[in-house]
Design an enzyme around this catalytic site. Structure first.
Site, PDB file in Angstrom:
ATOM      1  N   LYS A 180      35.326  48.242  44.435  1.00 50.30           N
ATOM      2  CA  LYS A 180      34.716  48.155  43.066  1.00 50.30           C
ATOM      3  C   LYS A 180      33.670  46.859  43.499  1.00 50.30           C
ATOM      4  CE  LYS A 180      33.699  46.325  39.382  1.00 50.30           C
ATOM      5  NZ  LYS A 180      32.410  45.977  39.127  1.00 50.30           N
ATOM      6  N   GLU A 255      41.189  35.492  45.365  1.00 51.07           N
ATOM      7  CA  GLU A 255      40.200  34.318  45.863  1.00 51.07           C
ATOM      8  C   GLU A 255      39.394  34.016  44.804  1.00 51.07           C
ATOM      9  OE1 GLU A 255      40.141  33.548  49.218  1.00 51.07           O
ATOM     10  OE2 GLU A 255      41.901  34.978  49.508  1.00 51.07           O
ATOM     11  N   CYS A 289      31.255  30.237  46.540  1.00 55.66           N
ATOM     12  CA  CYS A 289      32.637  29.482  46.091  1.00 55.66           C
ATOM     13  C   CYS A 289      32.949  28.247  46.724  1.00 55.66           C
ATOM     14  CB  CYS A 289      33.689  30.631  46.092  1.00 55.66           C
ATOM     15  SG  CYS A 289      33.794  31.251  48.053  1.00 55.66           S
ATOM     16  N   GLU A 390      32.845  24.733  37.617  1.00 60.61           N
ATOM     17  CA  GLU A 390      31.953  25.530  38.661  1.00 60.61           C
ATOM     18  C   GLU A 390      30.707  25.633  38.121  1.00 60.61           C
ATOM     19  OE1 GLU A 390      33.313  29.377  39.947  1.00 60.61           O
ATOM     20  OE2 GLU A 390      33.180  28.616  41.967  1.00 60.61           O
TER      21      GLU A 390
HETATM   22  P1  NAP Z   1      33.577  37.694  38.329  1.00 62.67           P
HETATM   23  O1  NAP Z   1      32.585  37.820  36.978  1.00 62.67           O
HETATM   24  O2  NAP Z   1      34.886  37.087  38.209  1.00 62.67           O
HETATM   25  O3  NAP Z   1      33.377  39.060  38.744  1.00 62.67           O
HETATM   26  C1  NAP Z   1      34.109  39.450  40.094  1.00 62.67           C
HETATM   27  C2  NAP Z   1      34.497  40.904  39.908  1.00 62.67           C
HETATM   28  O4  NAP Z   1      35.221  41.117  39.002  1.00 62.67           O
HETATM   29  C3  NAP Z   1      33.203  41.831  39.830  1.00 62.67           C
HETATM   30  O5  NAP Z   1      33.050  43.081  40.547  1.00 62.67           O
HETATM   31  C4  NAP Z   1      33.239  42.305  38.177  1.00 62.67           C
HETATM   32  O6  NAP Z   1      32.843  43.462  37.813  1.00 62.67           O
HETATM   33  C5  NAP Z   1      34.545  42.431  38.161  1.00 62.67           C
HETATM   34  N1  NAP Z   1      35.477  42.322  37.057  1.00 62.67           N
HETATM   35  C6  NAP Z   1      35.024  41.619  35.693  1.00 62.67           C
HETATM   36  N2  NAP Z   1      35.745  41.732  34.674  1.00 62.67           N
HETATM   37  C7  NAP Z   1      36.806  42.606  35.214  1.00 62.67           C
HETATM   38  C8  NAP Z   1      38.030  42.962  34.656  1.00 62.67           C
HETATM   39  N3  NAP Z   1      38.583  42.722  33.444  1.00 62.67           N
HETATM   40  N4  NAP Z   1      39.119  43.467  35.715  1.00 62.67           N
HETATM   41  C9  NAP Z   1      38.724  43.822  36.822  1.00 62.67           C
HETATM   42  N5  NAP Z   1      37.462  43.346  37.371  1.00 62.67           N
HETATM   43  C10 NAP Z   1      36.747  42.846  36.648  1.00 62.67           C
HETATM   44  O7  NAP Z   1      32.720  36.882  39.545  1.00 62.67           O
HETATM   45  P2  NAP Z   1      31.346  36.876  39.858  1.00 62.67           P
HETATM   46  O8  NAP Z   1      30.534  36.374  38.667  1.00 62.67           O
HETATM   47  O9  NAP Z   1      30.797  38.256  40.263  1.00 62.67           O
HETATM   48  O10 NAP Z   1      31.047  35.914  41.034  1.00 62.67           O
HETATM   49  C11 NAP Z   1      31.152  34.406  40.884  1.00 62.67           C
HETATM   50  C12 NAP Z   1      32.641  33.907  41.257  1.00 62.67           C
HETATM   51  O11 NAP Z   1      33.171  34.577  42.194  1.00 62.67           O
HETATM   52  C13 NAP Z   1      32.691  32.393  41.148  1.00 62.67           C
HETATM   53  O12 NAP Z   1      33.830  31.993  40.182  1.00 62.67           O
HETATM   54  C14 NAP Z   1      32.964  32.037  42.629  1.00 62.67           C
HETATM   55  O13 NAP Z   1      33.621  30.988  42.766  1.00 62.67           O
HETATM   56  C15 NAP Z   1      33.882  33.311  42.989  1.00 62.67           C
HETATM   57  N6  NAP Z   1      33.948  33.720  44.382  1.00 62.67           N
HETATM   58  C16 NAP Z   1      35.005  33.151  44.999  1.00 62.67           C
HETATM   59  C17 NAP Z   1      35.358  33.239  46.405  1.00 62.67           C
HETATM   60  C18 NAP Z   1      36.401  32.881  47.163  1.00 62.67           C
HETATM   61  O14 NAP Z   1      36.504  33.516  48.220  1.00 62.67           O
HETATM   62  N7  NAP Z   1      37.309  32.236  46.465  1.00 62.67           N
HETATM   63  C19 NAP Z   1      34.176  33.812  47.007  1.00 62.67           C
HETATM   64  C20 NAP Z   1      33.021  34.240  46.141  1.00 62.67           C
HETATM   65  C21 NAP Z   1      32.934  34.127  44.879  1.00 62.67           C
HETATM   66  P3  NAP Z   1      31.235  43.244  37.144  1.00 62.67           P
HETATM   67  O15 NAP Z   1      30.623  42.167  37.252  1.00 62.67           O
HETATM   68  O16 NAP Z   1      30.349  44.403  37.729  1.00 62.67           O
HETATM   69  O17 NAP Z   1      31.391  43.592  35.788  1.00 62.67           O
END
Ligand code: NAP
Ligand code: MG
Length: 494
Positions: A180, A255, A289, A390
């Protein structure tokens, strides 16, 4: 694969077939130009259920888990070759959908190919252990088997790369999967699905359902037919997933967010450190991240070092993703730009001084996109929310320290523990600090570096589980112990 100025339209990828684009579509406009670049299906719970069922069936009754490592390896190497064939188009899709510079997107594609080739090698080497020193007539086999159906949920900042930190490893182990991708950047995940078909991955082994996290992602978290859920994203969504995933005690790999520090000591190669600080924080517009968002600099060199950082930062080119000269592209969407701006304002209210940037860029060439100026905030205390939280944008906070202990304390004083960086040519300092930092990765005299062999992941609120390397592969395997007694054994009961 077609990438001119046409709008790319995708269906869902379930059981080896790509459905035609439907009526309920998500439009993706480039965050740099506002142009409509792609349309993906807004998947439903029923779509997610069908994809999970396809992956479940492919795992339970299909050939994939039972192929020889050599056969799986060959298919993964073919996938790597096809990714290389389409590298330029994949990079362009990534740049258009995320807003990152094409030049840097090419690096994401190259790294993804490297991960796929490494995973192909692991498919060959997957094996268990045999214990023959347990006493006479007692033999133990510790086998490694594919863990089952894997759910993969990925964020928008490195859509391809973060998928490829999971997918080839899971496939190499003999797992099947449902991905997804983030709703706003689904293109390259769907392109990879097409390439898996071309590479010879059997139907149902890799499925993609686009759509909302709260619908499709939530279903993957809740599904009792998924054995492993591998999530990359924010800590807040990650915590929601941990709660939702309890139904079948599935294994989780999380992650999550980060707030890395870059610590600069006076005995560093300061020219290299300036370069590293800038790349650390402004790479991928700071939407990273492991972004080195907090500069901790020794007070004896702080003023001089900062003036070098600021003057080099002024030379960075913020510009269009497809412009080869751009160093920094556009932020992902309007809402995120507001969040970044808001953090700058909060930082200032808590006493920070703006040394550079601090606002949206709205020159005529950039006005149609979500471009934010490279920003440096000085005099940021550890209590400042800009230090603790963050921001995920091109914002560097600066905090001065006196002693090594103080630097370690500052670096570790946040809820996250994903990565940190140390700049020092003194082995005592570099290693002492490196070992004392609470994070899954520490870079010394380099930053945001890596290789497929090296695992990455977090501690504290940055999550748990590791990706890449042998341990990242092992997360997609299940250990089984087979204990065998041979010959006559003593009866259990007398
Ligand atoms: P996010 O808002 O947490 O979304 C991540 C994924 O989860 C998206 O595909 C999102 O879908 C999905 N999602 C949202 N609500 C969900 C739910 N209730 N159940 C299951 N899945 C759900 O993160 P983002 O805004 O895309 O990315 C930024 C974040 O990612 C930052 O906090 C960053 O630090 C973190 N990150 C971490 C790493 C690591 O390796 N630790 C690497 C890169 C990024 P939709 O957005 O399509 O709704
Ligand atoms: Mg989000």
């Amino acid at each position: 694969m077609q990438v001119d100025n046409a709008v790319r339209s995708y269906g869902l990828h379930i059981n080896g077939h790509e459905s035609p684009p439907g009526t309920n579509m998500v439009d993706r406009h480039s965050p740099a130009t506002g142009r409509l670049v792609a349309r993906y299906v807004a998947g439903t719970v029923e779509d997610a259920r069908a994809a999970v069922e396809a992956a479940r069936t492919a795992f339970d009754t299909g050939t994939w888990p039972h192929l020889s490592g050599q056969d799986r390896s060959r298919i993964l190497n073919r996938l790597a070759a096809l990714t290389r064939r389409d590298a330029e188009q994949l990079a362009r899709i990534e740049a258009e959908e995320t807003g990152k510079p094409l030049r840097l997107a090419r690096g994401d594609v190259a790294a993804s190919i490297g991960l796929t080739e490494y995973a192909a090698a692991l498919a060959l080497t997957m094996h268990g252990d045999v214990h023959t020193n347990l006493g006479p007539g007692f033999t133990g086999l510790v086998t490694r088997e594919p863990a089952g159906v894997v759910g993969m949920i990925t964020p928008w900042n490195f859509p391809l790369l973060l998928l490829m930190q999971k997918l080839p490893f899971a496939l190499a182990a003999g797992c099947t999967a449902v991905a997804k991708p983030a709703e706003v950047t689904s293109g390259t995940t769907l392109e990879i699905a097409r390439l898996t078909v071309e590479a010879g991955v059997p139907a149902g082994v890799f499925n993609v359902v686009t759509g909302r996290g709260s619908v499709v992602g939530q279903h993957l978290a809740e599904s009792e037919h998924i054995d492993v859920l591998s999530f990359t994203g924010s800590t807040s969504v990650g915590q929601r997933i941990i709660q939702a995933s309890g139904v079948n005690s599935k294994r989780l790999s999380m992650e999550l967010g980060g707030k890395a520090a870059t610590i600069v000591f006076p005995d560093a190669d300061l020219t290299a450190a300036v370069d590293g600080v800038l790349f650390g924080v402004f790479f991928n517009q700071g939407e990273c991240c492991v972004s080195g968002a907090r500069l901790l600099v020794h007070q004896d060199i702080a003023d001089e070092f900062l003036s070098a950082v600021v003057s080099r930062a002024r030379e960075l080119a913020v510009g269009h993703p497809l412009d080869e000269d751009s160093d920094i592209g556009a932020l992902i969407h309007a809402e995120h730009l507001e969040t970044v701006l808001n953090y700058v304002n909060i930082g200032r209210q808590h006493g920070a001084r703006v040394l550079l940037g601090g606002a949206r860029l709205d020159s005529p060439e950039l006005r149609d996109g979500f471009f934010f100026a490279p920003t440096i905030l000085d005099e940021v205390t550890p209590q400042n929310p800009a230090f603790q939280e963050e921001i995920f944008g091109p914002v560097l906070t600066v905090t001065r320290f006196g002693t090594t202990e103080e630097a370690i304390g500052l670096a570790n004083s946040v809820e996250y523990g994903l990565a940190n960086t140390v700049w020092s040519k003194n082995i005592d300092t570099a290693l002492t600090v490196g070992r004392a930092l609470h994070s899954g990765t520490v870079w010394i005299n380099t930053t945001i570096d890596g290789a497929p062999q090296l695992p990455g992941g977090g501690v504290k609120n940055s999550g748990y589980g590791r990706e890449m390397g042998q341990v990242g592969f092992d997360e997609f395997t299940e250990v089984k112990t087979i204990q065998i007694r041979t010959g006559q054994r003593e009866p259990f009961f007398r």
